[in-house]
Scaffold this motif. Structure first.
Motif, PDB file in Angstrom:
ATOM      1  N   GLY A 128     -50.085  63.362   1.184  1.00  0.00           N
ATOM      2  CA  GLY A 128     -50.537  64.743   0.979  1.00  0.00           C
ATOM      3  C   GLY A 128     -51.664  64.828  -0.034  1.00  0.00           C
ATOM      4  N   LYS A 129     -51.569  64.035  -1.088  1.00  0.00           N
ATOM      5  CA  LYS A 129     -52.636  64.035  -2.099  1.00  0.00           C
ATOM      6  C   LYS A 129     -53.932  63.433  -1.543  1.00  0.00           C
ATOM      7  N   ALA A 130     -53.789  62.411  -0.700  1.00  0.00           N
ATOM      8  CA  ALA A 130     -54.974  61.834  -0.063  1.00  0.00           C
ATOM      9  C   ALA A 130     -55.647  62.872   0.834  1.00  0.00           C
ATOM     10  N   ILE A 131     -54.827  63.618   1.603  1.00  0.00           N
ATOM     11  CA  ILE A 131     -55.375  64.657   2.478  1.00  0.00           C
ATOM     12  C   ILE A 131     -56.064  65.741   1.655  1.00  0.00           C
ATOM     13  N   ASP A 132     -55.452  66.123   0.537  1.00  0.00           N
ATOM     14  CA  ASP A 132     -56.080  67.121  -0.344  1.00  0.00           C
ATOM     15  C   ASP A 132     -57.438  66.632  -0.847  1.00  0.00           C
ATOM     16  N   ALA A 133     -57.510  65.339  -1.148  1.00  0.00           N
ATOM     17  CA  ALA A 133     -58.771  64.782  -1.644  1.00  0.00           C
ATOM     18  C   ALA A 133     -59.842  64.826  -0.554  1.00  0.00           C
TER      19      ALA A 133
ATOM     20  N   PRO B  84     -70.042  69.904   3.027  1.00  0.00           N
ATOM     21  CA  PRO B  84     -69.718  70.350   4.392  1.00  0.00           C
ATOM     22  C   PRO B  84     -70.229  69.405   5.483  1.00  0.00           C
ATOM     23  N   ILE B  85     -71.275  68.644   5.175  1.00  0.00           N
ATOM     24  CA  ILE B  85     -71.800  67.703   6.160  1.00  0.00           C
ATOM     25  C   ILE B  85     -70.780  66.616   6.501  1.00  0.00           C
ATOM     26  N   GLN B  86     -69.792  66.446   5.617  1.00  0.00           N
ATOM     27  CA  GLN B  86     -68.739  65.446   5.836  1.00  0.00           C
ATOM     28  C   GLN B  86     -67.481  66.036   6.467  1.00  0.00           C
ATOM     29  N   SER B  87     -67.570  67.250   6.958  1.00  0.00           N
ATOM     30  CA  SER B  87     -66.373  67.934   7.488  1.00  0.00           C
ATOM     31  C   SER B  87     -65.738  67.185   8.656  1.00  0.00           C
ATOM     32  N   ILE B  88     -66.560  66.660   9.550  1.00  0.00           N
ATOM     33  CA  ILE B  88     -66.026  65.937  10.714  1.00  0.00           C
ATOM     34  C   ILE B  88     -65.301  64.683  10.249  1.00  0.00           C
ATOM     35  N   TYR B  89     -65.983  63.916   9.409  1.00  0.00           N
ATOM     36  CA  TYR B  89     -65.391  62.663   8.911  1.00  0.00           C
ATOM     37  C   TYR B  89     -64.104  62.951   8.139  1.00  0.00           C
ATOM     38  N   ALA B  90     -64.138  64.005   7.298  1.00  0.00           N
ATOM     39  CA  ALA B  90     -62.952  64.340   6.503  1.00  0.00           C
ATOM     40  C   ALA B  90     -61.781  64.716   7.405  1.00  0.00           C
ATOM     41  N   ALA B  91     -62.047  65.483   8.459  1.00  0.00           N
ATOM     42  CA  ALA B  91     -60.979  65.865   9.388  1.00  0.00           C
ATOM     43  C   ALA B  91     -60.400  64.630  10.078  1.00  0.00           C
ATOM     44  N   TYR B  92     -61.276  63.716  10.470  1.00  0.00           N
ATOM     45  CA  TYR B  92     -60.818  62.482  11.121  1.00  0.00           C
ATOM     46  C   TYR B  92     -59.938  61.670  10.172  1.00  0.00           C
ATOM     47  N   GLN B  93     -60.327  61.582   8.897  1.00  0.00           N
ATOM     48  CA  GLN B  93     -59.536  60.829   7.920  1.00  0.00           C
ATOM     49  C   GLN B  93     -58.218  61.531   7.608  1.00  0.00           C
ATOM     50  N   CYS B  94     -58.232  62.854   7.603  1.00  0.00           N
ATOM     51  CA  CYS B  94     -56.971  63.586   7.400  1.00  0.00           C
ATOM     52  C   CYS B  94     -55.999  63.283   8.549  1.00  0.00           C
TER      53      CYS B  94
ATOM     54  N   ASN C 207     -52.293  61.493   8.304  1.00  0.00           N
ATOM     55  CA  ASN C 207     -51.064  62.027   8.891  1.00  0.00           C
ATOM     56  C   ASN C 207     -50.390  61.028   9.822  1.00  0.00           C
ATOM     57  N   ASN C 208     -51.184  60.146  10.409  1.00  0.00           N
ATOM     58  CA  ASN C 208     -50.602  59.107  11.263  1.00  0.00           C
ATOM     59  C   ASN C 208     -49.693  58.164  10.487  1.00  0.00           C
ATOM     60  N   LYS C 209     -49.926  58.059   9.165  1.00  0.00           N
ATOM     61  CA  LYS C 209     -49.052  57.222   8.337  1.00  0.00           C
ATOM     62  C   LYS C 209     -47.629  57.788   8.303  1.00  0.00           C
ATOM     63  N   LEU C 210     -47.528  59.121   8.455  1.00  0.00           N
ATOM     64  CA  LEU C 210     -46.223  59.783   8.401  1.00  0.00           C
ATOM     65  C   LEU C 210     -45.637  60.011   9.794  1.00  0.00           C
TER      66      LEU C 210
ATOM     67  N   GLY D 122     -46.630  65.222  16.102  1.00  0.00           N
ATOM     68  CA  GLY D 122     -47.935  65.868  16.293  1.00  0.00           C
ATOM     69  C   GLY D 122     -48.629  66.246  14.993  1.00  0.00           C
ATOM     70  N   LEU D 123     -48.310  65.542  13.901  1.00  0.00           N
ATOM     71  CA  LEU D 123     -48.885  65.919  12.601  1.00  0.00           C
ATOM     72  C   LEU D 123     -50.419  65.804  12.570  1.00  0.00           C
ATOM     73  N   ALA D 124     -50.935  64.846  13.308  1.00  0.00           N
ATOM     74  CA  ALA D 124     -52.380  64.627  13.265  1.00  0.00           C
ATOM     75  C   ALA D 124     -53.141  65.496  14.263  1.00  0.00           C
ATOM     76  N   LYS D 125     -52.427  66.169  15.136  1.00  0.00           N
ATOM     77  CA  LYS D 125     -53.084  66.891  16.223  1.00  0.00           C
ATOM     78  C   LYS D 125     -54.099  67.948  15.742  1.00  0.00           C
ATOM     79  N   PRO D 126     -53.767  68.783  14.744  1.00  0.00           N
ATOM     80  CA  PRO D 126     -54.750  69.807  14.330  1.00  0.00           C
ATOM     81  C   PRO D 126     -56.082  69.197  13.860  1.00  0.00           C
ATOM     82  N   ASP D 127     -55.999  68.079  13.126  1.00  0.00           N
ATOM     83  CA  ASP D 127     -57.243  67.490  12.616  1.00  0.00           C
ATOM     84  C   ASP D 127     -58.035  66.791  13.709  1.00  0.00           C
ATOM     85  N   TYR D 128     -57.331  66.129  14.649  1.00  0.00           N
ATOM     86  CA  TYR D 128     -58.059  65.529  15.769  1.00  0.00           C
ATOM     87  C   TYR D 128     -58.702  66.618  16.629  1.00  0.00           C
ATOM     88  N   GLN D 129     -58.003  67.715  16.794  1.00  0.00           N
ATOM     89  CA  GLN D 129     -58.569  68.822  17.562  1.00  0.00           C
ATOM     90  C   GLN D 129     -59.804  69.387  16.857  1.00  0.00           C
ATOM     91  N   LYS D 130     -59.772  69.394  15.524  1.00  0.00           N
ATOM     92  CA  LYS D 130     -60.939  69.876  14.775  1.00  0.00           C
ATOM     93  C   LYS D 130     -62.141  68.957  15.005  1.00  0.00           C
TER      94      LYS D 130
END
Length: 474
Positions: A364-369, A378-388, A392-395, A402-410
């Motif tokens: 969760g802290k990694a995702i917050d970061a 903002p130019i890193q928004s795509i990359y950040a969503a992919y990393q988030c 979530n795949n770790k959990l 489906g924890l990672a689904k919202p970020d992959y959809q983004k």
């Protein structure tokens, strides 16, 4: 007759000797008066001039005495007297040298000083001092022309070594690259302490660590307690990965040098040496000393030291300390970039991998970061969503939750309609589609939707086997 002849000669010689002695006494009296600043110095100097007006060498002694007392008017006056004494046969080169010295030391026109030195060279082309002094004053105008003058000196004074002299000119001009290239051609065993000092610095700061070490070791033979030679021998050994040799200089530098003022950079470098030798206790002690000494004017900045400390703790898997120092690094670095902010997320990610009991919290802290990185950049928004999504795949390794689904959809939403995607963007989009395809097929039981995602993947990568398999399903 012969007896009378020799008696007359003896009288004449005795008179000449008496006159010469008188001239020397008057000359020395003037010189002593100049040095002691006697009240009657002008009168004594005038008398010395009258008695020696045809003796250029004697007049130059007076000029030098004035020069040593920083009396430029007197030095110039007697240098010009000496020049006149050399005529009509020839001008007197040492006089022009003195006029050049006065102008170089106390004047404001380097070109004028160079002009005097040029005159000295003209009247005595085999004296190397004129060329050297010309080059020293002219370096401010053109280091390259100064170097060319020394090449001219070599032609007229073939026994002179010019490589070190040219290197010195470039060093004074702040051109360490050219200084190094010329020092590298010189015989290191013939260089004096000053030249070796410049050689070791020019070599080190241009990344030529073998030559830096060679120059430092040559300097230490002359002056074993010299701090610069010991310091750069230590640093150069480190850069050459000769860590044990570097360590041997640590004690010498900190305990057996003269007039060394130890800096944060010294302690930082020492920490790196101990780190290479896996001596953690001494490494962290040296980092602490570096952080105590560092200030705004330091050559190395506080944030650079903090980053190195954080990296060291991360390598040792001391995650809490790594996070502590990395946050301090982020707080004091003047201009953060996205890599800086991702660095904190990576620490939390590695911490999560190492501590199963706190995995959810640390992910969760990694995702917050990563989200903070996207907010700031903002130019890193795509990359950040992919990393988030990756976090979530770790959990949710199977994807069942489906924890990672919202970020992959983004990622899909941001990239799908982008016409000028690069390779990295295509990769992120392909794997985002893969997740959504698998999720639709395995957990959504929606074969048609899975095939739609497969088509989209194959449009990016026609050879992608998982998508081909879904596409072939009946």
């Amino acid at each position: 007759m012969k007896t009378i002849k020799y008696l007359v000669m003896g009288v004449l010689l005795a008179g000449f000797s008496a006159t010469a002695n008188a001239q020397e006494v008057e000359l020395q009296a003037a010189i002593d008066a100049i040095k002691s600043k006697a009240p009657n110095v002008a009168e004594l100097a005038k008398t010395a001039y009258k008695k020696n007006k045809k003796n250029a060498e004697a007049l130059m002694k007076v000029a030098r005495a004035y020069y040593e007392q920083q009396d430029t008017a007197g030095a110039n006056l007697f240098a010009n007297y000496a020049n006149e004494a050399g005529k009509p046969k020839n001008a007197y080169a040492p006089a022009f040298m003195m006029l050049g010295d006065v102008e170089a030391a106390y004047g404001t026109d380097g070109g004028k000083a160079a002009g005097y030195y040029n005159q000295a060279i003209h009247f005595d082309p085999t004296n190397p001092e004129g060329y050297k002094k010309w080059a020293l004053v002219y370096r401010k105008i053109s280091p390259n022309q100064a170097a060319a003058k020394l090449q001219e000196m070599k032609r007229n004074c073939p026994n002179e070594d010019i490589d070190a002299a040219i290197a010195h000119i470039y060093m004074l001009a702040g051109d360490e690259k050219q200084a190094y290239e010329n020092y590298a051609k010189a015989d290191v065993n013939k260089l004096d302490k000053g030249n070796l000092n410049e050689f070791v610095r020019a070599s080190y700061f241009t990344g030529h660590f073998e030559d830096a070490l060679k120059a430092a070791e040559a300097g230490l033979k002359i002056e074993p307690r010299n701090p610069t030679f010991n310091r750069l021998a230590m640093f150069s050994n480190y850069e050459l990965k000769k860590y044990d040799a570097a360590k041997a200089y640590i004690h010498k530098y900190f305990n057996e040098t003269d007039s060394a003022k130890f800096s944060e950079y010294d302690h930082f470098y020492t920490a790196l040496i101990y780190q290479a030798l896996e001596d953690k206790e001494n490494m962290y002690a040296q980092y602490d000393k570096a952080l105590e000494l560092v200030n705004d004017s330091s050559m190395i900045k506080r944030h650079a030291i903090l980053k190195s400390v954080a990296d060291s703790y991360l390598k040792d898997q001391e995650f809490d300390n790594a996070i502590k120092y990395y946050n301090e690094y982020l707080a004091c670095k003047p201009e953060l970039n996205s890599d800086d902010m991702e660095g904190l997320a990576k620490i939390y990610s590695k911490y999560a991998d190492a501590d199963e009991s706190r995995k959810a919290e640390l992910v969760g802290k990694a995702i917050d970061a990563y989200k903070a990185m996207a907010d700031k950049f903002p130019i890193q928004s795509i990359y950040a969503a992919y990393q988030c999504a990756t976090m979530n795949n770790k959990l949710d390794k199977t994807g069942e939750k489906g924890l990672a689904k919202p970020d992959y959809q983004k990622v899909v939403d941001l990239l799908e309609g982008k016409a000028d995607r690069d390779n990295s963007e295509n990769t992120m989009l392909k794997y985002s589609y893969h997740y959504l395809m698998s999720n639709a097929f395995i957990y959504g039981k929606n074969k048609a939707l899975a095939k739609e995602y497969a088509d989209k993947i194959l449009a990016i990568d026609p050879e992608y086997a998982p998508a081909q398999q879904i596409k072939e399903l009946k």
